[in-house]
Design a protein around this motif. Sequence first.
Motif, PDB file in Angstrom:
ATOM      1  N   TYR A  47       0.859  -1.180   0.000  1.00 60.39           N
ATOM      2  CA  TYR A  47       0.000   0.000   0.000  1.00 60.39           C
ATOM      3  C   TYR A  47       0.895   1.230   0.000  1.00 60.39           C
ATOM      4  N   PRO A  48       0.347   2.413  -0.315  1.00 59.03           N
ATOM      5  CA  PRO A  48       1.181   3.614  -0.401  1.00 59.03           C
ATOM      6  C   PRO A  48       1.537   4.169   0.972  1.00 59.03           C
ATOM      7  N   GLU A  49       2.601   3.651   1.570  1.00 56.24           N
ATOM      8  CA  GLU A  49       3.064   4.143   2.876  1.00 56.24           C
ATOM      9  C   GLU A  49       3.363   5.632   2.815  1.00 56.24           C
ATOM     10  N   ASP A 109       2.023   8.515   1.762  1.00 53.51           N
ATOM     11  CA  ASP A 109       0.662   8.830   1.323  1.00 53.51           C
ATOM     12  C   ASP A 109       0.383  10.308   1.107  1.00 53.51           C
ATOM     13  N   ASN A 149       0.558  12.654   3.346  1.00 55.99           N
ATOM     14  CA  ASN A 149       0.071  13.323   4.553  1.00 55.99           C
ATOM     15  C   ASN A 149       1.170  13.726   5.529  1.00 55.99           C
ATOM     16  N   ASP A 208      -6.460  -1.534   3.750  1.00 52.92           N
ATOM     17  CA  ASP A 208      -5.315  -2.160   3.082  1.00 52.92           C
ATOM     18  C   ASP A 208      -5.245  -3.651   3.396  1.00 52.92           C
TER      19      ASP A 208
END
Length: 151
Positions: A40-42, A44, A46, A140
């Motif tokens: 998953y897109p660690e 992200d 943020n 996820d």
Amino acid sequence: MMSVAYSVDVRRIDEFSAADLYDMLKLRVDVFVVEQHCAYPELDGNDKDCLHLRLLQDRELLACARLWRPTPAHHPRIGRVAVSPDHRGKRLGEALMREAISEVEKRHPGEPIEISAQSHLQKFYGSLGFEVISEEYLEDGIPHVDMLRRV
């Protein structure tokens, strides 16, 4: 379980040296992507909007967490809670969360604190005053619940 002496560091992402940023992001990828077998897109997008709390021993990264400030849709949040596999079994997860809670309470007094917790960690977070406030959901591919620590 033994405990470990550590120092606490809280800063914005743009205040990290390249080496310290690398160490923190590597720990998160090692734990959340590699160890948990979760693609998953660690990274992200943020991290720039959050504070990052780290537990350090000398200059070695022991654990880290991401602290979100409140928004119109959310209370302050704690996320990306990770302890180095080399330092587990030393109560660092509890120490990390206590430091994160203290930092959020200092910056946002009188606000409840939200987390999105992996379901199997409900008891751990419950011991720190968090209560489940949602049904279980998949994030996820991993079961999670939303939890809230009331003031």
